[in-house]
Design an enzyme around this catalytic site. Sequence first.
Site, PDB file in Angstrom:
ATOM      1  N   CYS A  83      -7.039   4.188   0.804  1.00 58.44           N
ATOM      2  CA  CYS A  83      -6.328   3.732   1.788  1.00 58.44           C
ATOM      3  C   CYS A  83      -4.499   3.464   1.168  1.00 58.44           C
ATOM      4  CB  CYS A  83      -7.163   2.974   1.989  1.00 58.44           C
ATOM      5  SG  CYS A  83      -8.608   3.355   2.304  1.00 58.44           S
ATOM      6  N   HIS A 330      -6.488   2.215  11.816  1.00 52.86           N
ATOM      7  CA  HIS A 330      -6.305   2.199  10.006  1.00 52.86           C
ATOM      8  C   HIS A 330      -6.652   3.300   9.869  1.00 52.86           C
ATOM      9  CE1 HIS A 330      -6.438   1.322   6.375  1.00 52.86           C
ATOM     10  NE2 HIS A 330      -7.383   1.847   5.529  1.00 52.86           N
TER      11      HIS A 330
END
Lengths: 382, 131
Positions: A83, A330
Amino acid sequence: MREVAIVGAGMTRFGELWQSSLRDLFVEAADEALRAAGADHVDSIFVGNMSGGQFVGQEHLGPLMADHLGMAGVAATRVESACASGGVALRLGFIEVASGMSDLVLATGVEKMTDGADVTNVLASAADQENEVYHGITFPGLYAMIARAYMTENDLTEEDISWVAVKNHKHGAMNPKAQFQHEVTLEQVMNSTMVSDPLRLLHCSPVSDGAAAVLLCPLEQARKYTDRPVRIVGSGLATAPMALAHRPDPARLDAVARSAERAYGMAHVTPGDIQVAEVHDCFSIAEICCIEALGLLEREAAVKGAVTGCTALGGRIPVNTSGGLKAKGHPVGATGIAQTIEIFEQLRGEAGDRQVEGARLGLTQNMGGSGASSVVHIFEGV
Amino acid sequence: MPSPRYWREIPNRFRLEAARCTGCGTVAFPARTICPKCRGRELESVRLSRHGKVVTSTVVRVAPDEFMMEAPYAMAVIETPEGARLMTQVVDCDPDTVGPGMEVDLVFRLIRKEDHGGILCYGHKAVPVGG
């Protein structure tokens, strides 16, 4: 090293963008960044992406994206740090311009998560497969264990964690690029479905599609592209043991603290100088842990940051004015660049209703896995 | 999980084999060739005790596909008396009762089934002491 500036930015809206493919998302964001700066060429492209291979079966994103941007031939590389892929792509672009290797670099991030892949399993590949995932842990589960460890050591309640989500949704409601442009109440958060105790559904960032891109050049050339460049004054990257069980204290995010120390040191600033920050709130507990690890607030103030409004717009240190990962969305590989764009806009005075008045110095913190990698950047309005 | 990969993991999964650094005493589980603390290269094999204490835990209610039938289930980071830590499920109890400080035994159990009719994958789970 040369001084480096951001001179253009572009991003898609974040959300379930079923009409757009991985490459469509990239092209929309990258082209917008180029047009914003009036640039018709680049020397190099970095594509931050966690898992095109698992999400849509597509690897080798460097040449694919360069080709679809009409720039086949240019140097292009895919960058992966789970991420934190976007933040690391920015760092590599920064280093390439600072070193003198390139004059014009696109640092981008992209992720396509809603094309039908088993998202839980794909994301789990950013944890330790053999020692964690094998036994049935999920990402919410890992952050839930971090939360419980933190709660055992500190006076942290489920309500404190929930206020982080309430605050970030309030910010996201003002962001036209956010996946969730609406507020949520404390009651809604506290009554949402339990995912992994003590984390509930509304403590979790969503599954998203999206892309973001920024254009970098030497500061001395920046005026060719914009009147309001934003300088990158610090960059820090750090790692920590991959598995939660292998860290001395599961409640402490050492990679975040180390990456921050490196970035502050390079920028010659202290945490108290930062006026606005985008922090990796993949789960609401992470925002609290990261604010403390970044030194933006002392532990007790970090725990109560969203409750007291200290980390809200108008507070002492506004955190996640974009809505954060929770409300903005996200798309994992794109997140680090999207954080950068929020700070870019804040330091140019372009953040509209979300503007932090007079912001000159901002910070982004982007994290991989359960905190095994973290990258921090510090930016200054010029 | 392809069979050779599973087979390679048998020493730690079946026998809880760890490595103790002869230089600084750090116990790494699973075994490693370089000490994560002092980078020493002299490590000796050690078997972990089959008990420990919960460091932190959660109850997984939204589970991966392979574990869906077992949800909700408790998961915990367990520390053994040797100082090694490992991630396990905590079973044979109400998952809501699992929390930091709980004493557990480590027992040999079926963990998961490989996809598409593959092998059964074993390892250790924790059960509360006296539970």
